[in-house]
Design a protein around this motif. Sequence first.
Motif, PDB file in Angstrom:
ATOM      1  N   TRP A  27       0.537  -1.508  -0.206  1.00 21.24           N
ATOM      2  CA  TRP A  27       0.393   0.222   0.168  1.00 21.24           C
ATOM      3  C   TRP A  27       0.697   1.298   0.087  1.00 21.24           C
ATOM      4  O   TRP A  27       0.443   2.223  -0.519  1.00 21.24           O
ATOM      5  CB  TRP A  27      -1.072  -0.017   1.276  1.00 21.24           C
ATOM      6  N   LEU A  31       0.385   4.618  -2.723  1.00 24.43           N
ATOM      7  CA  LEU A  31       0.841   5.769  -2.442  1.00 24.43           C
ATOM      8  C   LEU A  31       1.442   6.647  -2.696  1.00 24.43           C
ATOM      9  O   LEU A  31       1.421   7.782  -3.270  1.00 24.43           O
ATOM     10  CB  LEU A  31       0.542   5.723  -0.159  1.00 24.43           C
ATOM     11  N   THR A  34       1.198   7.381  -6.557  1.00 24.34           N
ATOM     12  CA  THR A  34       0.501   8.399  -7.199  1.00 24.34           C
ATOM     13  C   THR A  34       0.744   9.868  -6.322  1.00 24.34           C
ATOM     14  O   THR A  34      -0.081  10.695  -7.305  1.00 24.34           O
ATOM     15  CB  THR A  34      -0.724   7.166  -6.555  1.00 24.34           C
ATOM     16  N   VAL A  73      -5.906  10.451  -4.103  1.00 29.91           N
ATOM     17  CA  VAL A  73      -3.935   9.990  -2.629  1.00 29.91           C
ATOM     18  C   VAL A  73      -4.504  10.637  -0.747  1.00 29.91           C
ATOM     19  O   VAL A  73      -4.129   9.783  -0.370  1.00 29.91           O
ATOM     20  CB  VAL A  73      -2.912  10.986  -3.208  1.00 29.91           C
ATOM     21  N   TYR A  76      -5.850   7.175  -0.079  1.00 30.11           N
ATOM     22  CA  TYR A  76      -4.928   6.340   0.291  1.00 30.11           C
ATOM     23  C   TYR A  76      -4.106   6.791   1.323  1.00 30.11           C
ATOM     24  O   TYR A  76      -3.466   5.566   2.196  1.00 30.11           O
ATOM     25  CB  TYR A  76      -4.059   6.769  -1.733  1.00 30.11           C
ATOM     26  N   TRP A  77      -3.981   7.736   1.708  1.00 30.78           N
ATOM     27  CA  TRP A  77      -3.182   8.184   2.729  1.00 30.78           C
ATOM     28  C   TRP A  77      -3.812   7.553   3.981  1.00 30.78           C
ATOM     29  O   TRP A  77      -2.943   6.577   4.842  1.00 30.78           O
ATOM     30  CB  TRP A  77      -2.410   9.594   2.592  1.00 30.78           C
ATOM     31  N   GLY A  79      -5.799   6.209   3.897  1.00 31.02           N
ATOM     32  CA  GLY A  79      -5.933   3.705   4.307  1.00 31.02           C
ATOM     33  C   GLY A  79      -4.378   3.640   4.982  1.00 31.02           C
ATOM     34  O   GLY A  79      -4.409   2.985   5.788  1.00 31.02           O
ATOM     35  N   MET A 359      -3.903   0.241  -7.135  1.00 28.96           N
ATOM     36  CA  MET A 359      -4.370   1.735  -6.819  1.00 28.96           C
ATOM     37  C   MET A 359      -3.657   2.438  -7.993  1.00 28.96           C
ATOM     38  O   MET A 359      -4.931   3.587  -7.715  1.00 28.96           O
ATOM     39  CB  MET A 359      -3.141   1.800  -5.840  1.00 28.96           C
ATOM     40  N   TRP A 363      -5.938   5.162 -10.082  1.00 23.58           N
ATOM     41  CA  TRP A 363      -5.312   6.794  -9.721  1.00 23.58           C
ATOM     42  C   TRP A 363      -5.696   7.422 -11.309  1.00 23.58           C
ATOM     43  O   TRP A 363      -6.400   8.654 -11.683  1.00 23.58           O
ATOM     44  CB  TRP A 363      -4.114   7.036  -8.956  1.00 23.58           C
TER      45      TRP A 363
END
Length: 395
Positions: A27, A31, A34, A73, A76-77, A79, A359, A363
């Motif tokens: 992950w 992250l 992206t 993004v 994602y952060w 997460g 991911m 994106w």
Amino acid sequence: MFAILFTVVAAVLAFLDGSADHIYRAWIVGLMLTFGFCCGGMALLMVQYCSGGKWGLLLRRPLEAMSRTLPLVFLYWIGLGFMLKKLYLWAQFSDGASALKGGLTEGEAHAIEWKHPMLNVGAFWVAGLICFAIWGFYAWRLNTLSLQREKDTLASTPFWIKKFENISGFGIVVYSLTMTAAVIYWVMSLDVTWYSSVYGLLFLVGQGYSVLAMSIITALSLSKAEPFKTILRGTEQYDLGKFTFAFVMLNIYLAFAQFLIIWSGNLPEEIPWYMNRIQGHWGVLLTLDFIFHWVIPFSLLLSKDIKKNKNRLIRVCQWMVFAKFFDLFMLVEPNFKDAARNLHFSWGILEYVAVPVAMVSLWVAYYCWNLTTRPLVQTNDPHLAEILEPEHAHA
């Protein structure tokens, strides 16, 4: 489609591995890829506004579209924030004493104790929210001003040039500082004992490396139809190839400078980070990283013919995106004790393909949608008339 497919693949691999640990690690790679495209695109946009040049007319809309993917993004952060105790020693232990009881080394326990005012769960959330708020402001401001400039046919060109220079010049400095803080929390602190004064700059240049590759892929793909078919002339394409070559050189220069200084110093608290990536057959992958990340793009971009050939230049840029992914894998995986100096195959290691691909696919879909929401060329630009001239006019 790809995002859904590879999400399913990631779930299957986690089941076969009997653990979700590699999903958490992969992950971070997704992250950072992206995040690099999104905020790195915004940074390169500000560089263009400060430096000027015709290449900005070609890449401005793709770079703006990249900056508008910040909400994804940010998710994602978020997460990542729920995975902290699965990834970071400083999130598992609040002080050196508890770290020693938990089986950590004295060096790790000392680093956790010393760095605790910065490396703690609360600071992670506060620093991240501040960084995203700043990046969000600049993304919003740059995109808003771009639309205003498009509609303003009365104001003079120097007025808008000065306006963008004022916000971008300071913005580059602010982004460099905030991005450095982010990568310290997200990547560098995976090894709590590691530190490097050039770490943020390495990521900044690395983002330029990958963003420029993605932007060129976008521009050359759009050149199959109007308006890019007209404005993307051979001269500008060749210049973009040379610009990419410069980032390839700068990227390896900084990486090798860091390696040379630390290796020659040979200090016990610094050298283990490289030893973790050399011993246990990791040296093979480290050599491949050097070949993928520098030797291949450097060798190919030396060729004038490749820089002038659309399909070949696209292939080189696609390779550079892959090389960036491979480099991030090398930055992340060896930080963990089951992987450091111990390269081995498991079903979980394949998560480094499945999770980042899922991911990045999501994106890319969001990026492409953002690209369709605005005209591909900014008409109120001082370089537009020049770039629309037939290419032989400058021969």
